[in-house]
Write a protein that holds these residues in place. Sequence first.
Motif, short mmCIF file in Angstrom:
data_model
loop_
_atom_site.label_atom_id
_atom_site.label_comp_id
_atom_site.label_asym_id
_atom_site.label_seq_id
_atom_site.Cartn_x
_atom_site.Cartn_y
_atom_site.Cartn_z
N UNK A 33 0.83 -1.21 0.00
CA UNK A 33 0.00 0.00 0.00
C UNK A 33 0.87 1.26 0.00
N UNK A 34 2.00 1.20 0.67
CA UNK A 34 2.91 2.35 0.75
C UNK A 34 3.81 2.46 -0.48
N UNK A 35 3.72 1.49 -1.41
CA UNK A 35 4.41 1.59 -2.68
C UNK A 35 5.70 0.82 -2.82
N UNK A 36 6.08 0.04 -1.83
CA UNK A 36 7.34 -0.71 -1.89
C UNK A 36 7.25 -1.86 -2.88
N UNK A 37 8.38 -2.17 -3.51
CA UNK A 37 8.52 -3.43 -4.26
C UNK A 37 8.87 -4.49 -3.23
N UNK A 38 8.34 -5.69 -3.41
CA UNK A 38 8.50 -6.72 -2.39
C UNK A 38 9.28 -7.93 -2.88
N UNK A 39 10.03 -8.50 -1.97
CA UNK A 39 10.64 -9.81 -2.17
C UNK A 39 9.92 -10.70 -1.17
N UNK A 40 9.08 -11.58 -1.69
CA UNK A 40 8.24 -12.44 -0.86
C UNK A 40 8.93 -13.79 -0.65
N UNK A 41 9.21 -14.11 0.60
CA UNK A 41 9.91 -15.35 0.90
C UNK A 41 9.11 -16.16 1.92
N UNK A 42 8.94 -17.44 1.60
CA UNK A 42 8.28 -18.38 2.51
C UNK A 42 8.58 -19.78 1.99
N UNK A 60 -1.17 -3.06 -7.29
CA UNK A 60 -0.31 -2.93 -8.48
C UNK A 60 1.17 -3.03 -8.09
N UNK A 61 1.45 -3.87 -7.11
CA UNK A 61 2.79 -4.02 -6.56
C UNK A 61 3.65 -4.97 -7.38
N UNK A 62 4.89 -4.56 -7.61
CA UNK A 62 5.88 -5.46 -8.22
C UNK A 62 6.49 -6.29 -7.10
N UNK A 63 6.72 -7.57 -7.40
CA UNK A 63 7.31 -8.42 -6.37
C UNK A 63 8.06 -9.58 -7.00
N UNK A 64 8.94 -10.13 -6.21
CA UNK A 64 9.73 -11.31 -6.56
C UNK A 64 9.34 -12.40 -5.57
N UNK A 65 9.16 -13.61 -6.06
CA UNK A 65 8.82 -14.76 -5.21
C UNK A 65 10.05 -15.63 -5.03
N UNK A 66 10.41 -15.89 -3.78
CA UNK A 66 11.56 -16.74 -3.47
C UNK A 66 11.11 -17.82 -2.47
N UNK A 67 10.81 -19.03 -2.95
CA UNK A 67 10.51 -20.11 -2.01
C UNK A 67 11.79 -20.49 -1.26
N UNK A 68 11.71 -20.57 0.06
CA UNK A 68 12.91 -20.87 0.84
C UNK A 68 12.53 -21.29 2.25
N UNK A 69 13.17 -22.35 2.72
CA UNK A 69 13.06 -22.74 4.12
C UNK A 69 14.34 -22.25 4.78
N UNK A 70 14.24 -21.21 5.58
CA UNK A 70 15.42 -20.57 6.17
C UNK A 70 16.18 -21.48 7.13
N UNK A 71 15.60 -22.59 7.49
CA UNK A 71 16.28 -23.54 8.37
C UNK A 71 17.50 -24.16 7.69
N UNK A 72 17.48 -24.24 6.35
CA UNK A 72 18.53 -24.93 5.63
C UNK A 72 19.50 -23.96 4.96
N UNK A 73 20.77 -24.13 5.29
CA UNK A 73 21.82 -23.22 4.81
C UNK A 73 21.87 -23.16 3.28
#
Length: 88
Positions: A33-42, A60-73
């Motif tokens: 809503x505030x206009x940021x571009x997002x990097x979505x990680x889950x 109308x947000x631009x975003x990048x999707x990054x699937x990731x389990x942060x538990x694994x290096x």
Amino acid sequence: MTLKKLFDLRGKRALVTGATGHLGRVICETLAELGAELILMDITASKILKLQSQLRNCWKTRSIVIPCDLEFENQRAQAIHKIKSRIS
């Protein structure tokens, strides 16, 4: 300076880990809503893609999707590489 200018995030990027959780979703919606571009990680790609679509349709947000389990290096390293390659 007005509040609108203080909170204007156009031209800024934000990485949100746990993007599809309860708090993550609220954070994503607020940043969008505030206009940021997002990097979505889950962990689950399908959930992130659904969120990405909702944010794009609503804000109308631009975003990048990054699937990731942060538990694994190795997944963290791959995520960092993907982010660097996509935002440079």
